[in-house]
Design a protein around this motif. Structure first.
Motif, PDB file in Angstrom:
ATOM      1  N   CYS A  76      -9.261  -0.886  -6.830  1.00 54.35           N
ATOM      2  CA  CYS A  76      -9.102  -2.103  -6.036  1.00 54.35           C
ATOM      3  C   CYS A  76      -9.566  -1.933  -4.598  1.00 54.35           C
ATOM      4  CB  CYS A  76      -7.629  -2.528  -6.044  1.00 54.35           C
ATOM      5  SG  CYS A  76      -7.022  -3.070  -7.655  1.00 54.35           S
ATOM      6  N   GLY A  77     -10.164  -0.783  -4.287  1.00 55.21           N
ATOM      7  CA  GLY A  77     -10.686  -0.580  -2.945  1.00 55.21           C
ATOM      8  C   GLY A  77      -9.665  -0.180  -1.905  1.00 55.21           C
ATOM      9  N   LEU A  78      -8.525   0.352  -2.336  1.00 57.95           N
ATOM     10  CA  LEU A  78      -7.482   0.801  -1.415  1.00 57.95           C
ATOM     11  C   LEU A  78      -7.539   2.319  -1.251  1.00 57.95           C
ATOM     12  CD1 LEU A  78      -4.405  -1.217  -2.751  1.00 57.95           C
ATOM     13  CD2 LEU A  78      -5.872  -1.807  -0.804  1.00 57.95           C
ATOM     14  N   PRO A  79      -6.994   2.848  -0.143  1.00 62.86           N
ATOM     15  CA  PRO A  79      -6.851   4.301  -0.028  1.00 62.86           C
ATOM     16  C   PRO A  79      -6.015   4.845  -1.186  1.00 62.86           C
ATOM     17  CG  PRO A  79      -6.363   3.238   2.056  1.00 62.86           C
ATOM     18  CD  PRO A  79      -6.489   2.143   1.040  1.00 62.86           C
ATOM     19  N   SER A  80      -6.377   6.023  -1.675  1.00 67.18           N
ATOM     20  CA  SER A  80      -5.668   6.609  -2.819  1.00 67.18           C
ATOM     21  C   SER A  80      -4.732   7.728  -2.424  1.00 67.18           C
ATOM     22  CB  SER A  80      -6.686   7.147  -3.843  1.00 67.18           C
ATOM     23  OG  SER A  80      -7.475   6.112  -4.360  1.00 67.18           O
ATOM     24  N   THR A  81      -4.857   8.240  -1.194  1.00 70.46           N
ATOM     25  CA  THR A  81      -4.035   9.367  -0.754  1.00 70.46           C
ATOM     26  C   THR A  81      -3.452   9.081   0.623  1.00 70.46           C
ATOM     27  OG1 THR A  81      -5.833  10.533   0.381  1.00 70.46           O
ATOM     28  CG2 THR A  81      -5.558  10.968  -1.994  1.00 70.46           C
ATOM     29  N   LEU A  82      -2.377   9.779   0.946  1.00 67.19           N
ATOM     30  CA  LEU A  82      -1.783   9.650   2.277  1.00 67.19           C
ATOM     31  C   LEU A  82      -2.781  10.067   3.352  1.00 67.19           C
ATOM     32  CD1 LEU A  82       1.849  11.008   1.730  1.00 67.19           C
ATOM     33  CD2 LEU A  82       1.046   8.645   1.670  1.00 67.19           C
ATOM     34  N   ARG A  83      -3.595  11.065   3.033  1.00 70.90           N
ATOM     35  CA  ARG A  83      -4.603  11.519   4.001  1.00 70.90           C
ATOM     36  C   ARG A  83      -5.581  10.386   4.310  1.00 70.90           C
ATOM     37  NH1 ARG A  83      -9.201  13.682   2.528  1.00 70.90           N
ATOM     38  NH2 ARG A  83      -8.324  14.253   0.491  1.00 70.90           N
ATOM     39  N   GLU A  84      -6.055   9.699   3.278  1.00 62.34           N
ATOM     40  CA  GLU A  84      -6.973   8.582   3.486  1.00 62.34           C
ATOM     41  C   GLU A  84      -6.323   7.446   4.271  1.00 62.34           C
ATOM     42  OE1 GLU A  84      -8.386   7.305  -0.294  1.00 62.34           O
ATOM     43  OE2 GLU A  84      -9.365   9.201  -0.766  1.00 62.34           O
ATOM     44  N   ALA A  85      -5.007   7.328   4.150  1.00 58.16           N
ATOM     45  CA  ALA A  85      -4.284   6.262   4.850  1.00 58.16           C
ATOM     46  C   ALA A  85      -3.919   6.655   6.277  1.00 58.16           C
ATOM     47  CB  ALA A  85      -3.025   5.891   4.076  1.00 58.16           C
ATOM     48  N   GLY A  86      -4.316   7.866   6.713  1.00 55.10           N
ATOM     49  CA  GLY A  86      -4.086   8.279   8.095  1.00 55.10           C
ATOM     50  C   GLY A  86      -2.754   8.928   8.362  1.00 55.10           C
ATOM     51  N   VAL A  87      -2.064   9.381   7.315  1.00 59.23           N
ATOM     52  CA  VAL A  87      -0.774  10.048   7.497  1.00 59.23           C
ATOM     53  C   VAL A  87      -1.023  11.533   7.775  1.00 59.23           C
ATOM     54  CG1 VAL A  87       1.413  10.669   6.382  1.00 59.23           C
ATOM     55  CG2 VAL A  87       0.382   8.409   5.978  1.00 59.23           C
ATOM     56  N   PRO A  88      -0.520  12.082   8.895  1.00 59.93           N
ATOM     57  CA  PRO A  88      -0.731  13.507   9.175  1.00 59.93           C
ATOM     58  C   PRO A  88       0.129  14.386   8.272  1.00 59.93           C
ATOM     59  CG  PRO A  88       0.561  12.485  10.921  1.00 59.93           C
ATOM     60  CD  PRO A  88       0.151  11.382  10.000  1.00 59.93           C
ATOM     61  N   ARG A  89      -0.444  15.494   7.808  1.00 65.90           N
ATOM     62  CA  ARG A  89       0.275  16.382   6.892  1.00 65.90           C
ATOM     63  C   ARG A  89       1.574  16.893   7.498  1.00 65.90           C
ATOM     64  NH1 ARG A  89      -0.380  19.585   2.392  1.00 65.90           N
ATOM     65  NH2 ARG A  89      -2.563  19.060   2.031  1.00 65.90           N
ATOM     66  N   LEU A  94       0.833  -1.207   0.000  1.00 62.65           N
ATOM     67  CA  LEU A  94       0.000   0.000   0.000  1.00 62.65           C
ATOM     68  C   LEU A  94       0.864   1.252   0.000  1.00 62.65           C
ATOM     69  CD1 LEU A  94      -2.668   1.487   0.168  1.00 62.65           C
ATOM     70  CD2 LEU A  94      -2.702   1.073   2.640  1.00 62.65           C
ATOM     71  N   SER A  95       1.973   1.241   0.743  1.00 62.39           N
ATOM     72  CA  SER A  95       2.887   2.393   0.728  1.00 62.39           C
ATOM     73  C   SER A  95       3.369   2.689  -0.683  1.00 62.39           C
ATOM     74  CB  SER A  95       4.093   2.120   1.642  1.00 62.39           C
ATOM     75  OG  SER A  95       3.711   1.963   2.982  1.00 62.39           O
ATOM     76  N   ASN A  96       3.731   1.630  -1.411  1.00 60.32           N
ATOM     77  CA  ASN A  96       4.145   1.800  -2.802  1.00 60.32           C
ATOM     78  C   ASN A  96       3.019   2.375  -3.653  1.00 60.32           C
ATOM     79  OD1 ASN A  96       6.847   1.002  -2.874  1.00 60.32           O
ATOM     80  ND2 ASN A  96       6.328  -1.157  -3.067  1.00 60.32           N
ATOM     81  N   ALA A  97       1.811   1.818  -3.467  1.00 56.39           N
ATOM     82  CA  ALA A  97       0.674   2.261  -4.272  1.00 56.39           C
ATOM     83  C   ALA A  97       0.367   3.735  -4.052  1.00 56.39           C
ATOM     84  CB  ALA A  97      -0.557   1.408  -3.931  1.00 56.39           C
ATOM     85  N   LEU A  98       0.540   4.222  -2.829  1.00 50.82           N
ATOM     86  CA  LEU A  98       0.196   5.606  -2.502  1.00 50.82           C
ATOM     87  C   LEU A  98       1.106   6.619  -3.198  1.00 50.82           C
ATOM     88  CD1 LEU A  98      -0.548   5.113   1.291  1.00 50.82           C
ATOM     89  CD2 LEU A  98      -2.211   5.789  -0.442  1.00 50.82           C
TER      90      LEU A  98
END
Length: 388
Positions: free
Chosen positions: A337-350, A281-285
């Protein structure tokens, strides 16, 4: 033609149901006591239940180390080594995802009776010496390609990982059995599949060591992965698609083992280190944003890769258009594929993006392979684009 070398796993068995013969494959190699290195999920799902009786029939002693965690630590590796020594293992099996296979590689090396090197002396390239125990790898995800790579990644601190790279880590046999992947959830299937696609793409554009063999493997890997990912994710019982994904991941692993990955992985590693986002997922983001950054230097390569990825769906005749369409297609993969598309969606703080950019700069082993030089400011801009 530039000189090159190419190394890979000695034998690959690509056959649905082949793990039923795992004990006989060990017996063919003279094994008497085997350690299977895996994770708690494999044990919980019962993926070994049909495999273990064969060892009794073959009169081979077998033990299971099932404490491998995602992003395995040095302590995890050493605990597995201790178990192998305790039972007197003379063959090691890695059964699971990339983490289990990476630990198995190091167990085979460190548990060999003649090994006198501590693990701390192994980090880096070609630091390992001597011999290892026989090693069989059985991937249960179609992603890492670890079954054909001479690399093991170990978590060495709170947020840091280090690699051990040596031909000694290449196994004797990789068993590609799609039956082992049938129970994978769609999200895991998607993330690991995209990870394998990244391996193929980054290997194909690798700046320093790309070669004719790695290029052929990368293109075929991308074709297999692209044509079968949707079926594997959305119709997970499709054994043919699952087997094709395993083969695609393996071919991509062979490619990047010889023509290494680059900036996508360099920017993905800090995401896993800080926020424990799964590697695929990190790669995909960050994938589409790194590709857009690389376009000025990699247009021709991306245009060539557009054909196995998109085939008849290519809409323009010019090279730049093909490259742009490749990037656009890959940008849609996560959502499809139903994965988060952004770092924000993945819970990464700006507010963490600056630290992530600093940490990515520590991955010079990978960044030197990127088609375009990446500065810290570039890395920050890529993270910011990935966040939106």
């Amino acid at each position: 033609m530039q000189p090159f070398s190419f190394v890979t796993t000695a034998q690959i068995l690509c056959e649905a149901g082949a793990t039923q013969r795992l004990a006989s494959l060990c017996r063919e190699r003279g094994a008497r006591r085997v350690l299977i290195v895996t994770d708690p999920g494999i044990a919980r799902l019962g993926l070994l239940d049909d495999v273990l009786p064969g060892f009794g029939l073959a009169k081979i002693g077998v033990a299971i180390f099932s404490e491998v965690t995602a992003d395995p630590s040095q302590d995890c590796v050493l605990a597995a080594v201790e178990r192998a020594r305790y039972i007197g293992a003379d063959l090691i099996i890695g059964f699971g995802g990339g983490s289990s296979m990476d630990v198995a590689k190091l167990v085979a090396l460190l548990a060999h009776p003649t090994c006198a090197q501590p693990i701390t002396e192994l980090y880096g390239v070609d630091k390992a010496k001597g011999q290892r125990l026989p090693l069989i790898q059985v991937p249960t995800t179609a992603g890492t390609g670890s079954e054909v790579t001479p690399v093991a990644i170990v978590t060495t601190g709170e947020t840091t990982k280090m690699g051990i790279v040596s031909p000694l880590l290449l196994p004797d046999l990789a068993v590609l059995d799609a039956v082992c992947t049938l129970g994978l959830p769609p999200a895991v299937t998607a993330a690991t599949g995209i990870d394998a696609m990244v391996h193929a793409i980054e290997s194909y554009t690798s700046k320093l060591k790309r070669n004719p063999l790695s290029g052929l493997l990368a293109r075929e890997a991308l074709r297999l992965l692209a044509y079968n990912l949707d079926q594997a994710v959305h119709n997970g019982s499709n054994l043919g698609a699952r087997q094709a994904m395993l083969l695609g991941a393996c071919l991509a692993g062979q490619a990047f083992a010889n023509a290494p990955v680059a900036a996508v992985h360099a920017l993905a590693y800090p995401l896993g280190g800080h926020f424990h986002i799964p590697h695929g997922l990190s790669n995909a983001l960050v994938l589409p944003h790194v590709l857009r950054f690389n376009l000025p230097e990699a247009t021709a390569d991306y245009a060539e890769l557009a054909l196995p990825l998109l085939g008849a769906r290519l809409q323009t005749a010019d090279r730049h258009g093909h490259a742009e369409q490749l990037v656009s297609e890959l940008a849609q993969l996560s959502a499809r594929c139903g994965l988060p598309s952004t770092l924000r969606e993945a819970g990464v703080p700006r507010e963490s993006l600056g630290q992530l950019a600093k940490d990515a700069m520590q991955q010079q082993r990978l960044l030197v392979n990127n088609p375009r030089t990446v500065s810290e400011a570039d890395a920050l801009a890529i993270y910011e684009a990935s966040y939106a």
